[in-house]
Design a protein around this motif. Sequence first.
Motif, short mmCIF file in Angstrom:
data_model
loop_
_atom_site.label_atom_id
_atom_site.label_comp_id
_atom_site.label_asym_id
_atom_site.label_seq_id
_atom_site.Cartn_x
_atom_site.Cartn_y
_atom_site.Cartn_z
N MET A 1 10.89 -4.00 -6.06
CA MET A 1 10.98 -2.57 -6.28
C MET A 1 9.69 -1.84 -5.90
N GLY A 2 8.57 -2.56 -5.85
CA GLY A 2 7.31 -1.93 -5.50
C GLY A 2 6.23 -2.97 -5.36
N GLN A 3 5.10 -2.53 -4.77
CA GLN A 3 3.98 -3.44 -4.59
C GLN A 3 2.70 -2.62 -4.45
N GLU A 4 1.61 -3.22 -4.87
CA GLU A 4 0.30 -2.58 -4.70
C GLU A 4 -0.69 -3.66 -4.29
N ILE A 5 -1.68 -3.24 -3.54
CA ILE A 5 -2.75 -4.15 -3.13
C ILE A 5 -4.08 -3.45 -3.37
N LEU A 6 -5.03 -4.21 -3.87
CA LEU A 6 -6.34 -3.66 -4.17
C LEU A 6 -7.39 -4.67 -3.70
N GLU A 7 -8.33 -4.20 -2.88
CA GLU A 7 -9.42 -5.06 -2.45
C GLU A 7 -10.54 -5.00 -3.48
N HIS A 8 -11.06 -6.15 -3.84
CA HIS A 8 -12.20 -6.19 -4.75
C HIS A 8 -13.47 -5.89 -3.95
#
Length: 118
Positions: A108-115
């Motif tokens: 249903m959804g996705q998120e990506i975050l770079e550290h």
Amino acid sequence: MSKMIAPVRWLLALSILMLGWTAGALAQTSQPVCAQEAREQAQRLLDFHVGGDDRIFIEPDVVEKAPLRNPANPKQQFQVLEVRGMILKGQYRMRLIYYRLEDSCVLMGQEILEHASL
């Protein structure tokens, strides 16, 4: 006769202890429902995010986070799975949001975050 009972009690206690260790190990290695789908989707998401690279590594552990309510239907909840990955020195956290429909995992959804420290 009491000499015979002591080894039996010792074996029983040892068996119970070993069962506890086995149960603890199984609990730590069990993965949430949709974990395999989450790893595969995380691979695709990170590949898309960095523009395609064969050096992407997705960690095998999938962590289930607190569920999200469906904004269109507050009676429904979405499963949130967190997967970590990396490419070269870049580290990424990806959260994939699924709805469980019978035996299917519907993304249903996705998120990506770079550290990164900026």
